[in-house]
Scaffold this active site. Structure first.
Site, PDB file in Angstrom:
ATOM      1  N   TRP A  21      -2.746  -6.520  -1.163  1.00  8.80           N
ATOM      2  CA  TRP A  21      -2.786  -7.905  -1.631  1.00  8.80           C
ATOM      3  C   TRP A  21      -1.814  -8.760  -0.845  1.00  8.80           C
ATOM      4  CZ3 TRP A  21      -7.152  -8.438  -3.568  1.00  8.80           C
ATOM      5  CH2 TRP A  21      -7.706  -7.525  -4.467  1.00  8.80           C
ATOM      6  N   ASP A  60       3.203 -13.863  -5.893  1.00  3.78           N
ATOM      7  CA  ASP A  60       1.968 -13.415  -6.536  1.00  3.78           C
ATOM      8  C   ASP A  60       2.399 -12.465  -7.655  1.00  3.78           C
ATOM      9  OD1 ASP A  60      -0.333 -12.119  -7.339  1.00  3.78           O
ATOM     10  OD2 ASP A  60      -0.942 -11.461  -5.340  1.00  3.78           O
ATOM     11  N   LYS A  81      -5.300  -9.423 -14.926  1.00  2.00           N
ATOM     12  CA  LYS A  81      -4.492  -8.211 -14.947  1.00  2.00           C
ATOM     13  C   LYS A  81      -3.642  -8.124 -16.209  1.00  2.00           C
ATOM     14  CE  LYS A  81      -6.028  -7.015 -10.906  1.00  2.00           C
ATOM     15  NZ  LYS A  81      -5.522  -7.653  -9.715  1.00  2.00           N
TER      16      LYS A  81
HETATM   17  C1  LIG Z   1      -5.962  -8.098  -8.333  1.00  2.00           C
HETATM   18  C2  LIG Z   1      -4.916  -8.726  -7.510  1.00  2.00           C
HETATM   19  C3  LIG Z   1      -5.197  -9.792  -6.643  1.00  2.00           C
HETATM   20  C4  LIG Z   1      -6.605 -10.324  -6.453  1.00  2.00           C
HETATM   21  O1  LIG Z   1      -7.003 -11.003  -7.567  1.00  2.00           O
HETATM   22  P1  LIG Z   1      -8.421 -11.754  -7.651  1.00  2.00           P
HETATM   23  O2  LIG Z   1      -8.244 -12.622  -8.852  1.00  2.00           O
HETATM   24  O3  LIG Z   1      -9.463 -10.695  -7.790  1.00  2.00           O
HETATM   25  O4  LIG Z   1      -8.601 -12.534  -6.407  1.00  2.00           O
HETATM   26  C5  LIG Z   1      -4.161 -10.357  -5.952  1.00  2.00           C
HETATM   27  N1  LIG Z   1      -2.909  -9.906  -6.073  1.00  2.00           N
HETATM   28  C6  LIG Z   1      -2.597  -8.879  -6.885  1.00  2.00           C
HETATM   29  C7  LIG Z   1      -1.178  -8.426  -6.988  1.00  2.00           C
HETATM   30  C8  LIG Z   1      -3.586  -8.262  -7.629  1.00  2.00           C
HETATM   31  O5  LIG Z   1      -3.282  -7.234  -8.443  1.00  2.00           O
END
Ligand SMILES: *Cc1c(COP(=O)(O)O)cnc(C)c1O
Length: 357
Positions: A100, A167, A191
């Site tokens: 990511w 993020d 998540k």
């Molecule tokens: C799942 C995830 C993403 C991607 O998320 P989407 O909403 O599917 O684009 C980005 N960063 C992290 C840390 C993730 O766990």
């Protein structure tokens, strides 16, 4: 059917009350007689959901004055591009802690000069790089606080001489965060904060508007702040369920209370992984995530991997297959996962050990 123990990495398990309230609202939203799926987002009933959801984010994370929370489509993956669009002028530094993080970096490279300041790729991202110094000559420094695939986590809020961007898709709302240390915190809701279909961004307002490029309207954070996340039709269902999830979290006692439970769940499972001779953890101990617990069969027991997966199904355990880039198993212990769920997994691992020792 007896209780299923859900450990999926995302979309995640959500509290039952959020699902029940979503079911009711699908039929009749807020006593309007209209389904949540058909309600106009320009009604006072909908405004109330948006207002409550924004307020709950601010309350639960103690978000200071000068910040705004917005809800957007496109997932965390589109936020990678928002970041570069809104903040990258000359140069940006990224901490490369996994897939990511490198996808976020890739979007920045497409718009300018961006680089990985440090990386843990040499050991398949099983640790958080240490000992780097955040440079002062960059527009921002980007981190991924929880690396969902590898089960590593940055558990402190860095002091940064430049705007810090994080993020936090997979550990938001699992611990108290000093929001004032960040220029931007973003993530996909699915998540730990809600269902798929909506992303959140917590934005320090006075750091916007410093780049010279044209920012497409939909990618301009200022537009979404001005329009209270309703520049265009918001993902109403996802926001509704996120709001119900936040209400549940508040009822649980908020972020500190859930953090204590999250730590307890993670410690319980890591203790079993470390004790049980059939299994071993994959992340360095000091960097272990409390949200995603990654483990594999121990040396000599590799051949039992598929058998354990099948065995776990007989315990109603769902979603523990590891990501293909790590293999083995991953149990995601997001907020709605209970201590009892973790105890069921531990029992399953212990019974499997008895079969094979
Ligand atoms: C799942 C995830 C993403 C991607 O998320 P989407 O909403 O599917 O684009 C980005 N960063 C992290 C840390 C993730 O766990």
């Amino acid at each position: 059917m007896s209780k299923v123990h859900v450990f999926t990495a995302g979309p995640c398990l959500l509290p039952q009350v959020a699902i029940d309230n979503a079911c009711a609202a699908l039929k009749d939203f807020a006593g309007t007689g209209v389904s949540l799926l058909s309600i106009s987002h320009r009604t006072k009933e909908w405004d109330a959901v948006m207002d409550e959801c924004r307020a709950l984010w601010k309350e639960l994370l103690d978000i200071p004055e000068g910040y705004e929370v917005v809800f957007l489509g496109g997932g965390a993956s589109l936020q990678f591009l928002y970041v570069a669009m809104n903040y990258l002028e000359h140069k940006a530094a990224y901490l490369d802690t996994g897939v990511w993080a490198s996808k976020a970096l890739k979007e920045a490279k497409g718009l300018g000069d961006a680089y990985a300041l440090a990386s843990s790729k040499d050991r398949n991202y099983c640790y958080i790089p240490k000992g780097f110094e955040i440079p002062k000559d960059v527009d921002y420094f980007h981190i991924t606080t929880n690396n969902t695939i590898y089960g590593t986590e940055i558990k402190e809020d860095f002091d940064s001489p430049v705007p810090l961007i994080a993020d936090m898709s997979s550990d938001i709302l699992s611990r108290r965060v000093d929001v004032s240390k960040y220029a931007l915190i973003y993530g996909g809701a699915q998540k730990n904060a809600g269902p798929a279909g909506v992303a959140f961004a917590i934005i320090k307002k006075d750091l916007l508007g410093k780049v010279s490029r044209y920012i497409p309207t939909m990618l301009d954070y200022r537009v979404h702040i001005d329009k209270l996340s309703m520049f265009n039709t918001p993902p109403v269902f996802s926001i509704f369920v996120m709001n119900e999830t936040l209400k549940w979290l508040k009822g649980m006692g908020g972020v500190d209370a859930i953090h204590a439970l999250d730590v307890k769940k993670a410690e319980t499972l890591y203790a079993e992984i470390d004790r049980n001779p059939l299994f071993k953890g994959t992340a360095d101990k000091e960097d272990r995530s409390i949200m995603n617990v990654c483990f594999v069969m121990a040396d000599g027991y590799e051949a039992l991997q598929d058998e354990f997966l099948a065995f776990s199904k007989t315990y109603n355990i769902v979603g523990i297959k590891g990501h293909r880039s790590v293999g083995g198993f991953r149990a995601s212990l997001y907020n709605a996962c209970t201590v009892e769920d973790v105890e069921a997994l531990v029992k399953c691992m212990q019974d499997f050990e008895k079969l094979h020792k």
